[in-house]
Design a protein around this motif. Structure first.
Motif, PDB file in Angstrom:
ATOM      1  N   ASP A 319      -9.119  36.487  92.719  1.00 41.36           N
ATOM      2  CA  ASP A 319      -8.619  37.327  93.808  1.00 41.36           C
ATOM      3  C   ASP A 319      -7.124  37.557  93.585  1.00 41.36           C
ATOM      4  OD1 ASP A 319      -7.976  38.670  96.085  1.00 41.36           O
ATOM      5  OD2 ASP A 319      -8.670  37.126  97.484  1.00 41.36           O
ATOM      6  N   ASP A 321      -5.126  39.390  95.117  1.00 40.70           N
ATOM      7  CA  ASP A 321      -4.350  39.477  96.360  1.00 40.70           C
ATOM      8  C   ASP A 321      -3.828  38.119  96.808  1.00 40.70           C
ATOM      9  OD1 ASP A 321      -3.192  40.687  98.548  1.00 40.70           O
ATOM     10  OD2 ASP A 321      -4.991  40.502  99.784  1.00 40.70           O
ATOM     11  N   SER A 322      -4.622  37.073  96.617  1.00 38.85           N
ATOM     12  CA  SER A 322      -4.216  35.755  97.118  1.00 38.85           C
ATOM     13  C   SER A 322      -3.719  34.814  96.018  1.00 38.85           C
ATOM     14  CB  SER A 322      -5.390  35.089  97.842  1.00 38.85           C
ATOM     15  OG  SER A 322      -6.481  34.907  96.951  1.00 38.85           O
ATOM     16  N   ASP A 323      -3.902  35.183  94.768  1.00 43.34           N
ATOM     17  CA  ASP A 323      -3.502  34.306  93.672  1.00 43.34           C
ATOM     18  C   ASP A 323      -1.969  34.216  93.618  1.00 43.34           C
ATOM     19  OD1 ASP A 323      -2.805  33.436  90.868  1.00 43.34           O
ATOM     20  OD2 ASP A 323      -4.992  33.347  90.746  1.00 43.34           O
ATOM     21  N   PRO A 324      -1.393  33.007  93.640  1.00 48.00           N
ATOM     22  CA  PRO A 324       0.078  32.868  93.662  1.00 48.00           C
ATOM     23  C   PRO A 324       0.752  33.427  92.405  1.00 48.00           C
ATOM     24  CG  PRO A 324      -0.987  30.732  93.336  1.00 48.00           C
ATOM     25  CD  PRO A 324      -2.068  31.694  93.717  1.00 48.00           C
ATOM     26  N   TRP A 326       0.171  36.151  91.044  1.00 54.77           N
ATOM     27  CA  TRP A 326       0.171  37.619  91.077  1.00 54.77           C
ATOM     28  C   TRP A 326       1.049  38.203  92.171  1.00 54.77           C
ATOM     29  CZ3 TRP A 326      -1.643  41.629  88.239  1.00 54.77           C
ATOM     30  CH2 TRP A 326      -2.457  41.327  87.148  1.00 54.77           C
ATOM     31  N   GLN A 327       1.722  37.376  92.920  1.00 55.87           N
ATOM     32  CA  GLN A 327       2.386  37.879  94.120  1.00 55.87           C
ATOM     33  C   GLN A 327       3.457  38.936  93.828  1.00 55.87           C
ATOM     34  OE1 GLN A 327       1.029  37.239  97.151  1.00 55.87           O
ATOM     35  NE2 GLN A 327      -0.418  36.388  95.661  1.00 55.87           N
ATOM     36  N   LYS A 330       1.109  42.353  92.164  1.00 53.10           N
ATOM     37  CA  LYS A 330      -0.224  42.737  92.621  1.00 53.10           C
ATOM     38  C   LYS A 330      -0.308  44.112  93.254  1.00 53.10           C
ATOM     39  CE  LYS A 330       0.202  40.660  97.255  1.00 53.10           C
ATOM     40  NZ  LYS A 330      -0.349  39.640  98.160  1.00 53.10           N
ATOM     41  N   ARG A 339      -9.368  44.024  91.733  1.00 56.58           N
ATOM     42  CA  ARG A 339      -9.359  42.854  92.605  1.00 56.58           C
ATOM     43  C   ARG A 339      -9.251  41.523  91.856  1.00 56.58           C
ATOM     44  NH1 ARG A 339      -8.076  46.184  95.361  1.00 56.58           N
ATOM     45  NH2 ARG A 339      -9.042  47.082  97.216  1.00 56.58           N
ATOM     46  N   CYS A 364     -13.918  40.739  93.406  1.00 53.22           N
ATOM     47  CA  CYS A 364     -13.495  39.359  93.177  1.00 53.22           C
ATOM     48  C   CYS A 364     -14.658  38.617  92.517  1.00 53.22           C
ATOM     49  CB  CYS A 364     -13.112  38.690  94.497  1.00 53.22           C
ATOM     50  SG  CYS A 364     -11.696  39.468  95.317  1.00 53.22           S
TER      51      CYS A 364
END
Length: 858
Positions: A319, A321-324, A326-327, A330, A339, A364
């Protein structure tokens, strides 16, 4: 009766054999089919017991199978049905027999076919004309995970189709399946768990007696790896063989991958030696996203690719969106519906991470087995492509860049300068600076090539700190460098040159030594001075020589008269080369006189050049020229040969000259065979080794390389002398001097000019004499021109002097005459001294005669 006849007629025509037995089990009826099955005529069998037909155990009704052996030996398998009836109050047994041999053979063939179908590595599936499954083999069950009972009755497209199955291929199969030879297609299917499987399908129709399609048989092979990946490999290997640029190879790779795995978006990145990311391919990614990645440094939190390259192992972000990790990256992927991302590192043969290959998912999810097989292949192909790119870059580096400094070389510089000139707008200028390191040859010859290389690297680094973005720094070769200054006129170039000269002015430390560093620079301006590249470089080169003539460590701009000087230098080089080859050089000899008694100590051989066109050329001009054009070593060897030849000639003429000194370049001592060459020359002319003295400059003894020291030691072992020329002008230490294989010290002529009036000069001369005395070396003073200088040197204890006080350097014939005159003067002086001594004794009487006794007493 009529009914009975009808019944018998019907039994006679029955397909099955009908045998009727009486109560004693004798044969009362045997129809035509029975005759055919048993191969017996009824006339010969009626009335006989049933056993004659192999029929036994006839008491009960039953069904069974048995084997009949005919008179001809043929064996038949038959089905027997026994029935007991009452006819007219009499019990009867009816045996109905049917030949089942063809049925058994068919069953056996069918069993064999099933065994073969289940044993093949291809899945077999049979559907009816409504595309519903009627048969699947065991391989189908293993390949797709559907049990036989689950598959039967289902439509094949529903059973094996999925979200990315190409429906057009299915329709094409239905349309062309009626062909006699069948049809072959590749198609993406799905197993019972939803995993993708690429199939190679051979499909053929079977018809009934009326020619209508009854069944369709498909033979299915899993080509997921064998064919799709093979075609992928062939695509890339062909592109590599065709020398296609890596960006196009990466684009082809990604496009083919996305065709065989339609649910992914792929990308290939290059990781350079600095750990920076460079996109190579990703045709389905947004262009601005790929551009934004270019130049990003890898790290533990740099998306999936940067993290995979940093850790050297695959990284999955299910994911984004939530993977640290990728912040920071993303936003754009999420905007285009991506995704998840799975990235694998690409490693070189030496283990370095040189790239990444990534799958982006529109949902995902984790990668499938098919995805894993694709990536395994792509990682290998990516490594081949990137390693080839690096190899080509290394070849280009070797071809277009200097291996020592990493700067553009001559070939690359020409291209860069041409580009700069071509892109120049009207009214603008380009300055070209040509730099040559001052006295580099001395460092290279004395301290060794490793020290020279270190100086070149440091020089290049200092220059690099002074150039601006857009400027080009390159190395032409040796100690020659070029700086291209785009959009600079003479004034701006002068500012840049002054800044560079100041930066170069700081001394350089080479190991434990500190040596001065400077350069001479020539500057030419385009288009003011030249309109083409070659002329521009030539003019800057000419201006550089002008800077050297001006004292070095400075710069000069090109002017028109420099062309004449450059042409003159070229002509002089050619003339010097011709003079050396054609005996155009000569040696003159300057006497060296002992201070103790005025006798001849020896001569110093000095090269002279008289050219038919140029006239007398000063050694101050042609010796540096010889160093520049690589003739100095040849001149040194020629000088030894000529001096020895002249010494042999003088000896033959009866002239006693104790020793001849020949000046050599430090380059001569890099020749390990110098001692053997000199020994051969001496032997050729029948001369003893002690008559030859080889002079070396003080900088020679800064050389720490074993070749030079070993060469000097080999020369001393021959008995040939070594003289340290110009002592006091260099960097020799007393500790080193004490261990050098030398026999003589020479005081440089520069100290003689002011030795009578300058206390510092006198102190240096005094020190040199004392050093020579302490080391038991002969001390020779050069450049002695006055009686005062001679007297001072004599008082200090200097052993030998030479200079214009006695004679300049003379031709061999002139020296012979000088020597005769000098010998006569010495004889006259001796006679006068003896006469004065005798007169003194006579005037002193007895007292004078006692002086020897007094001396002896002392």
């Amino acid at each position: 009766m009529e009914n009975s006849d009808v019944l018998l007629a019907a039994l006679e025509r029955a397909n099955d054999a009908v045998v009727i037995l009486d109560q004693d089990h004798r044969i009362t009826h045997f129809n035509a089919s029975a005759e055919r099955i048993w191969g017996l005529a009824r006339a010969g069998i009626l009335g006989r017991p049933a056993g004659a037909l192999g029929l036994n155990d006839l008491d009960e009704d039953r069904r069974t199978e048995l084997t009949i052996t005919r008179p001809d030996g043929e064996r038949l398998r038959v089905a027997l049905s026994l029935a007991h009836v009452m006819s007219g109050g009499v019990p009867r047994t009816i045996a109905l027999v049917r030949d089942i041999t063809p049925d058994l053979e068919l069953r056996e063939r069918l069993a064999l076919h099933v065994m073969i179908a289940d044993g093949t590595n291809r899945a077999v599936i049979i559907v009816d004309r409504n595309m519903k499954v009627v048969y699947v083999n065991a391989t189908f069950v293993g390949m797709f995970g559907h049990r036989i009972e689950q598959a039967k009755g289902r439509r094949i497209d529903e059973l094996l189709g999925g979200p990315h199955t190409d429906r057009a291929v299915l329709k094409r199969l239905q349309r062309y399946v009626a062909r006699e030879s069948g049809i072959d297609e590749d198609i993406l299917a799905y197993d019972s768990s939803g995993e993708e499987i690429w199939l190679g399908a051979h499909v053929k129709a079977f018809r009934n007696a009326r020619g209508k399609v009854k069944y369709i048989v498909a033979l299915l092979a899993d080509i997921t790896e064998s064919r799709q990946l093979w075609s992928l490999q062939q695509l890339i290997m062909t592109a590599l063989a065709d020398e296609i640029p890596i960006t196009e190879i990466a684009d082809r790779l990604c496009r083919r991958v996305e065709k065989i795995a339609p649910d992914v978006v792929s990308s290939l990145l290059h990781i350079d030696a600095e750990g920076l990311v460079h996109p190579l391919g990703g045709p389905s990614l947004p262009e601005e996203y790929s551009r934004a990645l270019d130049g990003i440094a890898i790290g533990p939190n740099v998306g999936s690719c940067g993290s995979a390259a940093y850790h050297g192992k695959a990284v999955l972000a299910m994911d984004i969106d939530s993977d640290p990790r990728w912040q920071l990256y993303k936003t754009r992927p999420l905007e285009v519906g991506l995704r998840g991302c799975w990235s694998s590192p690409i490693k070189a043969k030496d283990g370095r991470v040189i790239g990444t290959f990534a799958f982006y998912f529109r949902e995902c999810r984790a990668p499938s087995r098919w995805h894993e097989r694709i990536v395994d292949a792509c990682v290998q192909l990516g490594a081949l492509a990137i390693e080839r790119k690096e190899a080509r870059a290394q070849i280009a580096q070797l071809a277009y860049y200097d291996t020592l400094t990493g700067l553009p070389n001559r070939a690359r510089l020409r291209h860069l300068i041409s580009e700069a000139i071509a892109s120049l707008s009207d009214g603008r200028s380009v300055a070209l600076a040509f730099l040559d390191i001052d006295n580099f040859k001395d460092v290279n010859d004395s301290l060794g090539h490793s020290a020279g290389d270190e100086m070149l690297v440091e020089f290049a680094q200092r220059l690099h700190t002074q150039i601006q973005p857009g400027d080009v720094l390159g190395r032409l070769g040796g100690d020659e460098f070029v700086i291209l200054l785009p959009d600079r006129d003479a004034a701006a170039a002068s500012v840049a040159a002054s800044r560079i000269m100041e930066a170069l002015g700081q001394p350089l430390r080479l190991g434990a030594r500190q040596v001065p560093l400077s350069a001479s620079m020539g500057i030419s301006i385009y288009p003011d001075n030249a309109n083409d590249l070659d002329t521009l470089i030539q003019q800057a080169d000419a201006a550089m020589y002008k800077a050297k003539q001006a004292g070095r460590a400075t710069y000069r701009f090109f002017s028109a008269d420099m062309n004449r000087l450059a042409e003159q230098r070229l002509a002089h080089s050619a003339a010097l080369r011709a003079a050396l080859a054609g005996n155009g050089l000569s040696l003159h000899y300057q006497p060296q006189i002992r201070t103790a008694d005025g006798s001849l100590h020896g001569v110093e051989a000095l090269a002279r050049w008289h050219d038919p066109v140029l006239g007398e050329v000063s050694p101050a001009k042609f010796i540096p020229l010889a160093e520049e054009c690589g003739l100095i070593e040849q001149i040194g060897l020629w000088s030894i040969r000529e001096a020895c030849r002249q010494m042999a000639q003088w000896r033959e003429a009866g002239l006693d000259i104790p020793c001849v000194s020949v000046i050599l370049s430090p380059i001569n001592f890099q020749n390990a065979g110098l001692a053997s060459v000199v020994a051969e020359i001496l032997s050729e002319h029948g001369l003893p080794p002690e008559i030859l003295m080889l002079e070396v400059t003080e900088s020679m003894f800064m050389n720490e390389r074993s070749v030079a020291i070993e060469t000097m030691s080999a020369i001393r072992k021959l008995g040939i002398g070594l003289s340290l020329d110009d002592f006091g002008t260099g960097y020799s230490s007393l500790n080193r001097l004490a261990h050098l294989p030398i026999r003589e010290l020479k005081i440089d002529r520069s100290f003689m000019r002011h030795v009578e009036s300058d206390r510092a000069a006198r102190a240096v001369v005094t020190t040199v004499v004392r050093v020579g005395q302490s080391l038991q070396l002969t001390v020779v003073a050069e450049g002695v021109e006055t009686e005062g200088q001679r007297n001072l040197l004599s008082e200090l204890g200097c052993d030998v002097i030479q200079g214009f006080l006695y004679a300049p350097a003379l031709s061999p014939s002139a020296f012979g005459r000088w020597l005769l005159d000098h010998s006569a003067d010495q004889a006259s002086a001796m006679l006068r001294s003896v006469g004065r001594s005798i007169s003194g004794r006579q005037a002193g009487g007895a007292h004078a005669l006692k002086l020897p006794d007094q001396s002896a007493a002392m």
